[in-house]
Design a protein around this motif. Structure first.
Motif, PDB file in Angstrom:
ATOM      1  N   PRO A   5      12.173   3.530 -10.999  1.00  0.00           N
ATOM      2  CA  PRO A   5      13.367   4.142 -10.985  1.00  0.00           C
ATOM      3  C   PRO A   5      13.740   5.548  -9.234  1.00  0.00           C
ATOM      4  O   PRO A   5      14.313   5.924  -9.198  1.00  0.00           O
ATOM      5  N   MET A   6      12.002   5.683  -9.720  1.00  0.00           N
ATOM      6  CA  MET A   6      12.047   6.989  -9.058  1.00  0.00           C
ATOM      7  C   MET A   6      11.973   6.031  -7.455  1.00  0.00           C
ATOM      8  O   MET A   6      12.438   7.280  -6.553  1.00  0.00           O
ATOM      9  N   LEU A   7      11.404   5.232  -7.292  1.00  0.00           N
ATOM     10  CA  LEU A   7      11.597   5.297  -5.960  1.00  0.00           C
ATOM     11  C   LEU A   7      13.203   4.607  -5.369  1.00  0.00           C
ATOM     12  O   LEU A   7      13.849   5.294  -4.274  1.00  0.00           O
ATOM     13  N   ALA A  11      14.837   6.815  -2.210  1.00  0.00           N
ATOM     14  CA  ALA A  11      15.489   6.177  -1.846  1.00  0.00           C
ATOM     15  C   ALA A  11      17.108   6.733  -1.680  1.00  0.00           C
ATOM     16  O   ALA A  11      17.408   6.951  -0.294  1.00  0.00           O
ATOM     17  N   ASP A  12      17.673   6.928  -2.638  1.00  0.00           N
ATOM     18  CA  ASP A  12      18.704   7.276  -2.305  1.00  0.00           C
ATOM     19  C   ASP A  12      19.109   9.075  -1.834  1.00  0.00           C
ATOM     20  O   ASP A  12      19.751   9.691  -0.746  1.00  0.00           O
ATOM     21  N   LEU A  77      12.495  17.566   7.297  1.00  0.00           N
ATOM     22  CA  LEU A  77      11.437  18.671   6.684  1.00  0.00           C
ATOM     23  C   LEU A  77      11.693  17.767   5.222  1.00  0.00           C
ATOM     24  O   LEU A  77      10.321  17.471   4.537  1.00  0.00           O
ATOM     25  N   LEU A  78      13.032  18.013   5.158  1.00  0.00           N
ATOM     26  CA  LEU A  78      13.270  17.097   3.541  1.00  0.00           C
ATOM     27  C   LEU A  78      13.186  15.728   3.511  1.00  0.00           C
ATOM     28  O   LEU A  78      12.386  15.045   2.834  1.00  0.00           O
ATOM     29  N   ARG A  79      13.514  14.573   4.860  1.00  0.00           N
ATOM     30  CA  ARG A  79      12.904  13.965   4.948  1.00  0.00           C
ATOM     31  C   ARG A  79      10.824  13.188   4.910  1.00  0.00           C
ATOM     32  O   ARG A  79      11.202  12.536   4.098  1.00  0.00           O
ATOM     33  N   ASP A  80      10.595  14.289   5.549  1.00  0.00           N
ATOM     34  CA  ASP A  80       9.072  13.709   5.255  1.00  0.00           C
ATOM     35  C   ASP A  80       8.490  14.694   3.832  1.00  0.00           C
ATOM     36  O   ASP A  80       8.184  14.241   3.819  1.00  0.00           O
ATOM     37  N   ALA A  81       9.380  15.658   2.940  1.00  0.00           N
ATOM     38  CA  ALA A  81       9.048  15.384   1.860  1.00  0.00           C
ATOM     39  C   ALA A  81       9.826  13.941   0.988  1.00  0.00           C
ATOM     40  O   ALA A  81       8.716  14.232   0.148  1.00  0.00           O
ATOM     41  N   ILE A  82      10.556  14.033   1.173  1.00  0.00           N
ATOM     42  CA  ILE A  82      10.700  12.827   0.193  1.00  0.00           C
ATOM     43  C   ILE A  82       9.546  11.544   0.689  1.00  0.00           C
ATOM     44  O   ILE A  82       9.542  11.289  -0.405  1.00  0.00           O
ATOM     45  N   ALA A  83       9.585  11.434   1.530  1.00  0.00           N
ATOM     46  CA  ALA A  83       8.694  10.756   2.499  1.00  0.00           C
ATOM     47  C   ALA A  83       6.951  10.489   1.651  1.00  0.00           C
ATOM     48  O   ALA A  83       6.781   9.608   1.315  1.00  0.00           O
ATOM     49  N   ALA A  84       6.619  11.602   1.693  1.00  0.00           N
ATOM     50  CA  ALA A  84       5.350  11.654   0.808  1.00  0.00           C
ATOM     51  C   ALA A  84       5.387  11.719  -0.424  1.00  0.00           C
ATOM     52  O   ALA A  84       4.291  11.277  -0.644  1.00  0.00           O
ATOM     53  N   ASP A  85       6.965  11.359  -0.902  1.00  0.00           N
ATOM     54  CA  ASP A  85       6.449  10.798  -2.381  1.00  0.00           C
ATOM     55  C   ASP A  85       6.737  10.099  -3.112  1.00  0.00           C
ATOM     56  O   ASP A  85       7.112   8.881  -4.296  1.00  0.00           O
ATOM     57  N   MET A  86       7.288   9.288  -1.726  1.00  0.00           N
ATOM     58  CA  MET A  86       7.452   7.655  -1.860  1.00  0.00           C
ATOM     59  C   MET A  86       6.106   6.568  -2.324  1.00  0.00           C
ATOM     60  O   MET A  86       4.913   7.208  -1.075  1.00  0.00           O
ATOM     61  N   PRO A  87       5.977   5.732  -3.207  1.00  0.00           N
ATOM     62  CA  PRO A  87       4.345   4.937  -3.033  1.00  0.00           C
ATOM     63  C   PRO A  87       5.044   4.588  -1.685  1.00  0.00           C
ATOM     64  O   PRO A  87       5.100   3.671  -1.142  1.00  0.00           O
TER      65      PRO A  87
END
Length: 108
Positions: A5-7, A11-12, A77-87
Motif C-alpha cells: 500500500p505504501m508503494l 506512486a499516486d 524537489l517533491l519528485r526527488d523526495a517521493i522517489a527517495a521513499d520508494m523502495p
C-alpha cells in the motif's frame, strides 16, 4: 506478489506532482495551491515528513509569489523526495543459459 500500500501511495503522489508539472501554465494559483495542499495532507497521513515539509513550503511560496519559475523547482524537489521513499527494485542479472546436451548433440 503482495500489494504494497505504501508503494501505491508513493506512486499516486508522484503522479500528482508530475500532473502539476505538466499543467503548470494552465492552472490558477488557487487550484495549484489546493492540489499541493492535498499532497501535503496525504504525506502527513503516511508519515512522509520531507514531502510534507516541501509541499508546505511550496504552498507558502505560492501565497507570496504566485506562479513563477520557483514552482517547477519545488515540484522537482517533491519528485526527488517521493522517489527517495520508494523502495529500490530488485534487479535480477541476466544469466546466459547453455542449451541442454540433447540440443547440442543434434547440432553436431
Amino acid at each position: 506478489m503482495r500489494h504494497d500500500p505504501m508503494l501505491a501511495i508513493l506512486a499516486d503522489l508522484m503522479r500528482r506532482v508530475d500532473g502539476l508539472a505538466n499543467q503548470r501554465g494552465h492552472l490558477s494559483v488557487m487550484r495549484l495551491t489546493d492540489e499541493v495542499d492535498q499532497i501535503r495532507h496525504t504525506a502527513r497521513a503516511f508519515g512522509l515528513d520531507t514531502v510534507e515539509g516541501l509541499a508546505g513550503t511550496l504552498e507558502s511560496a505560492l501565497c507570496l509569489h504566485g506562479l513563477g519559475p520557483v514552482v517547477l523547482s519545488y515540484l522537482d524537489l517533491l519528485r526527488d523526495a517521493i522517489a527517495a521513499d520508494m523502495p529500490m527494485a530488485d534487479i535480477m542479472p541476466m544469466v546466459a543459459r547453455t542449451p541442454p546436451a540433447s540440443v547440442t548433440a543434434l547440432r553436431a
